[in-house]
Design a protein around this motif. Sequence first.
Motif, PDB file in Angstrom:
ATOM      1  N   LEU A  39      15.438   7.562   3.207  1.00 44.34           N
ATOM      2  CA  LEU A  39      14.869   8.127   2.526  1.00 44.34           C
ATOM      3  C   LEU A  39      14.814   7.500   1.016  1.00 44.34           C
ATOM      4  CD1 LEU A  39      13.788  11.346   1.890  1.00 44.34           C
ATOM      5  CD2 LEU A  39      15.976  11.661   0.833  1.00 44.34           C
ATOM      6  N   TYR A  40      15.539   6.750   0.628  1.00 45.58           N
ATOM      7  CA  TYR A  40      15.775   5.864  -0.512  1.00 45.58           C
ATOM      8  C   TYR A  40      14.556   4.844  -0.371  1.00 45.58           C
ATOM      9  CZ  TYR A  40      17.097   1.942  -3.451  1.00 45.58           C
ATOM     10  OH  TYR A  40      17.395   0.892  -4.307  1.00 45.58           O
ATOM     11  N   PHE A  41      14.441   4.087   0.885  1.00 45.22           N
ATOM     12  CA  PHE A  41      13.341   3.077   1.005  1.00 45.22           C
ATOM     13  C   PHE A  41      11.885   3.745   1.154  1.00 45.22           C
ATOM     14  CE2 PHE A  41      17.275   0.433   1.980  1.00 45.22           C
ATOM     15  CZ  PHE A  41      16.758  -0.713   1.297  1.00 45.22           C
ATOM     16  N   ASN A  42      11.894   4.796   1.705  1.00 42.98           N
ATOM     17  CA  ASN A  42      10.518   5.534   1.821  1.00 42.98           C
ATOM     18  C   ASN A  42      10.234   5.778   0.425  1.00 42.98           C
ATOM     19  OD1 ASN A  42      10.592   5.569   4.643  1.00 42.98           O
ATOM     20  ND2 ASN A  42      11.487   7.524   4.889  1.00 42.98           N
ATOM     21  N   PHE A  43      10.970   6.351  -0.269  1.00 42.23           N
ATOM     22  CA  PHE A  43      10.400   6.618  -1.765  1.00 42.23           C
ATOM     23  C   PHE A  43      10.153   5.210  -2.463  1.00 42.23           C
ATOM     24  CE2 PHE A  43      11.096   7.176  -6.193  1.00 42.23           C
ATOM     25  CZ  PHE A  43      10.373   8.181  -6.642  1.00 42.23           C
ATOM     26  N   ALA A  44      10.848   4.407  -2.222  1.00 41.36           N
ATOM     27  CA  ALA A  44      10.745   3.122  -3.074  1.00 41.36           C
ATOM     28  C   ALA A  44       9.465   2.512  -2.598  1.00 41.36           C
ATOM     29  CB  ALA A  44      11.733   2.050  -2.788  1.00 41.36           C
ATOM     30  N   GLU A  45       9.006   2.409  -1.289  1.00 44.27           N
ATOM     31  CA  GLU A  45       7.900   1.750  -0.840  1.00 44.27           C
ATOM     32  C   GLU A  45       6.702   2.761  -1.292  1.00 44.27           C
ATOM     33  OE1 GLU A  45       8.059   1.689   3.305  1.00 44.27           O
ATOM     34  OE2 GLU A  45       9.604   0.463   3.582  1.00 44.27           O
ATOM     35  N   ARG A  46       6.652   3.967  -1.265  1.00 38.69           N
ATOM     36  CA  ARG A  46       5.556   4.783  -1.673  1.00 38.69           C
ATOM     37  C   ARG A  46       5.456   4.438  -3.293  1.00 38.69           C
ATOM     38  NH1 ARG A  46       2.000   8.209  -0.362  1.00 38.69           N
ATOM     39  NH2 ARG A  46       1.460   9.797  -1.638  1.00 38.69           N
ATOM     40  N   TYR A  47       6.652   4.756  -3.931  1.00 35.94           N
ATOM     41  CA  TYR A  47       6.385   4.603  -5.308  1.00 35.94           C
ATOM     42  C   TYR A  47       5.794   3.111  -5.997  1.00 35.94           C
ATOM     43  CZ  TYR A  47       8.199   4.928 -10.339  1.00 35.94           C
ATOM     44  OH  TYR A  47       8.143   4.765 -11.812  1.00 35.94           O
ATOM     45  N   MET A  48       6.416   2.082  -5.113  1.00 40.10           N
ATOM     46  CA  MET A  48       5.847   0.566  -5.636  1.00 40.10           C
ATOM     47  C   MET A  48       4.372   0.569  -5.314  1.00 40.10           C
ATOM     48  SD  MET A  48       7.366  -2.983  -4.476  1.00 40.10           S
ATOM     49  CE  MET A  48       8.934  -2.793  -5.559  1.00 40.10           C
ATOM     50  N   ARG A  49       4.088   0.912  -4.200  1.00 41.27           N
ATOM     51  CA  ARG A  49       2.576   0.776  -3.884  1.00 41.27           C
ATOM     52  C   ARG A  49       1.600   1.436  -4.817  1.00 41.27           C
ATOM     53  NH1 ARG A  49       3.936   0.784   2.233  1.00 41.27           N
ATOM     54  NH2 ARG A  49       3.812  -1.664   2.930  1.00 41.27           N
ATOM     55  N   ILE A  50       2.018   2.689  -4.911  1.00 42.21           N
ATOM     56  CA  ILE A  50       1.086   3.572  -6.106  1.00 42.21           C
ATOM     57  C   ILE A  50       1.055   3.118  -7.247  1.00 42.21           C
ATOM     58  CG2 ILE A  50       0.384   5.818  -6.644  1.00 42.21           C
ATOM     59  CD1 ILE A  50       1.389   6.780  -4.099  1.00 42.21           C
ATOM     60  N   TYR A  51       2.397   3.069  -7.814  1.00 39.83           N
ATOM     61  CA  TYR A  51       2.507   2.891  -9.272  1.00 39.83           C
ATOM     62  C   TYR A  51       1.963   1.657  -9.751  1.00 39.83           C
ATOM     63  CZ  TYR A  51       4.527   3.260 -13.908  1.00 39.83           C
ATOM     64  OH  TYR A  51       4.729   3.457 -15.350  1.00 39.83           O
ATOM     65  N   MET A  52       2.113   0.652  -8.819  1.00 37.97           N
ATOM     66  CA  MET A  52       1.599  -0.597  -9.259  1.00 37.97           C
ATOM     67  C   MET A  52       0.466  -1.133  -8.534  1.00 37.97           C
ATOM     68  SD  MET A  52       4.393  -1.285 -11.061  1.00 37.97           S
ATOM     69  CE  MET A  52       3.943  -3.098 -11.500  1.00 37.97           C
ATOM     70  N   SER A  53      -0.752  -0.284  -8.176  1.00 39.42           N
ATOM     71  CA  SER A  53      -1.578  -0.395  -7.500  1.00 39.42           C
ATOM     72  C   SER A  53      -2.796  -1.091  -8.170  1.00 39.42           C
ATOM     73  CB  SER A  53      -2.103   0.760  -6.780  1.00 39.42           C
ATOM     74  OG  SER A  53      -2.630   1.789  -7.977  1.00 39.42           O
ATOM     75  N   LEU A  54      -2.687  -1.108  -9.467  1.00 43.47           N
ATOM     76  CA  LEU A  54      -3.543  -1.656 -10.499  1.00 43.47           C
ATOM     77  C   LEU A  54      -2.975  -2.804 -11.372  1.00 43.47           C
ATOM     78  CD1 LEU A  54      -6.423   0.836 -12.036  1.00 43.47           C
ATOM     79  CD2 LEU A  54      -6.670  -1.291 -10.399  1.00 43.47           C
ATOM     80  N   MET A  55      -1.895  -3.292 -10.772  1.00 43.84           N
ATOM     81  CA  MET A  55      -1.302  -4.643 -11.482  1.00 43.84           C
ATOM     82  C   MET A  55      -2.220  -5.510 -11.658  1.00 43.84           C
ATOM     83  SD  MET A  55       1.715  -5.682 -12.444  1.00 43.84           S
ATOM     84  CE  MET A  55       2.333  -7.215 -13.040  1.00 43.84           C
ATOM     85  N   ILE A  56      -3.292  -5.654 -10.730  1.00 37.49           N
ATOM     86  CA  ILE A  56      -4.228  -6.705 -10.540  1.00 37.49           C
ATOM     87  C   ILE A  56      -4.795  -7.144 -11.955  1.00 37.49           C
ATOM     88  CG2 ILE A  56      -5.952  -5.407  -9.848  1.00 37.49           C
ATOM     89  CD1 ILE A  56      -6.995  -7.628  -7.989  1.00 37.49           C
ATOM     90  N   VAL A  57      -5.043  -5.930 -12.710  1.00 38.80           N
ATOM     91  CA  VAL A  57      -5.562  -6.018 -13.887  1.00 38.80           C
ATOM     92  C   VAL A  57      -4.653  -6.483 -15.245  1.00 38.80           C
ATOM     93  CG1 VAL A  57      -7.579  -4.554 -13.173  1.00 38.80           C
ATOM     94  CG2 VAL A  57      -5.600  -3.616 -14.609  1.00 38.80           C
ATOM     95  N   ASN A  58      -3.486  -6.422 -15.028  1.00 34.70           N
ATOM     96  CA  ASN A  58      -2.360  -6.498 -16.206  1.00 34.70           C
ATOM     97  C   ASN A  58      -2.275  -7.541 -16.662  1.00 34.70           C
ATOM     98  OD1 ASN A  58      -2.076  -3.767 -15.877  1.00 34.70           O
ATOM     99  ND2 ASN A  58      -0.082  -3.926 -14.949  1.00 34.70           N
ATOM    100  N   GLY A  59      -3.103  -8.571 -16.294  1.00 40.34           N
ATOM    101  CA  GLY A  59      -3.206  -9.994 -16.808  1.00 40.34           C
ATOM    102  C   GLY A  59      -3.967 -10.121 -18.250  1.00 40.34           C
TER     103      GLY A  59
END
Length: 440
Positions: A342-362
């Motif tokens: 359950l911990y890893f399921n939440f971590a995977e989903r949280y990371m993929r969604i929350y950081m999905s526009l990391m590409i523009v953070n430069g």
Amino acid sequence: MLFKYATPSIISMLVGSLYNIVDQVFIGRGVGIYGNAATNVAFPLTTICVSISLFLGLGGASIYSISLGQGNKKKAADIIGNTIVLAIAFSLIFSIVVKIFVRKFMIMFGATPDVLQYAIDYTSITSIGFLPFVFSTVMSHIIRADGSPKYAMFSVSIGAIVNMILDPIFIFNLNLGISGAALATIIGQFISFFITLRYVFNFKNITFNRYSFILYSENVRKIFILGASGGINQFSMMVVQITMNNVLSYYGAKSIYGGNIPLAVSGIIAKINMLIMAFIIGSGQGSQPILGFNYGAKNYDRVIETYKLTVTITSIIAFISFLIFQIFPRQVVSIFGDGSELYFNFAERYMRIYMSLMIVNGVQPVSGTFFTSIGKGIKGAFIAMTRQLIFLLPLIIILPRIFGIEGLMYAGPIADGIALIVTIIFVSLEIKKIKSLKLN
């Protein structure tokens, strides 16, 4: 020249980030999920220290570079003297306040009953290191602006290396647990402090006199204005982190994940993001002496060229980071210890969604530094506030009310996208003004 200044700056930021990340890794393996959650709860205090450091260090270094470009060494010396006095005063006061009200701070920052004592134990010790941490961080900016980027890198790096060596010894060999991680941290910080203190007596371009360390209101005002970009950005991160901790605990408790899993995962991702941002912010800080000196010397073509090159580099870094977060989320989180499915399921989903526009953070962090470096502190401060305070903070409050804990995940990319648009508009207008100065 950008490579000369940015590389040591990136390494300094990168190694400095390892203070918290190494603690997180060893605490996760030696203490467990409650330990990881505790360092997340305590993390806003570190962010406040970084905020103070950037307010003073970036502001002082920016004026210093511009003054050197103008040939005014007396003004440069006075600015640095005032910056040093302010760094010692602010960090000492903050350390005393945290020491007195540590329990109240931890509760306010979102500690659950299970996590509270771990957070108190950790913070009671790390607060002792606030003064050396702030002083050495402020001095690293100034040392870089003085033309000694390698010394700045060394001063920060050696402390972090000591921390990494002592962490496993204190946590596992001496069985000191989370208190051991805190002790390792402050020992490393004091070592960096003494190395940077030595440089105060060995500046390349200035010589102090007794009046350099007397605070003058005009100097203080200029330091605050030009340091506002970096300082407000970090302060905004602290406000967002505190709010997010409380939102995660509240809405996590209403979900299948409970309150502790979201709190621990958010802390891990914040530390990983801090590592990535070390490359981006370090590149921006590396450009600061070049931007400031050339703007002061009216070499406007070099100013524009340096900004564009820096953004290109940081955008490439952001793109690589985006790929890592999207492709290997479980592998990244597992570095910080084991957990339930359950911990890893939440971590995977949280990371993929929350950081999905990391590409523009430069773009946005470097642009804030750009405005500060050329003496446009108010614009730099506004750019710094866009992502964290103006857009992200309202979103992490509003969206979970509608979509539960899922809503918090989408707050990140929405804020990233809007902040990018605003930043592009402001930078485009400023570059037009600089080009007009060149023509005149």
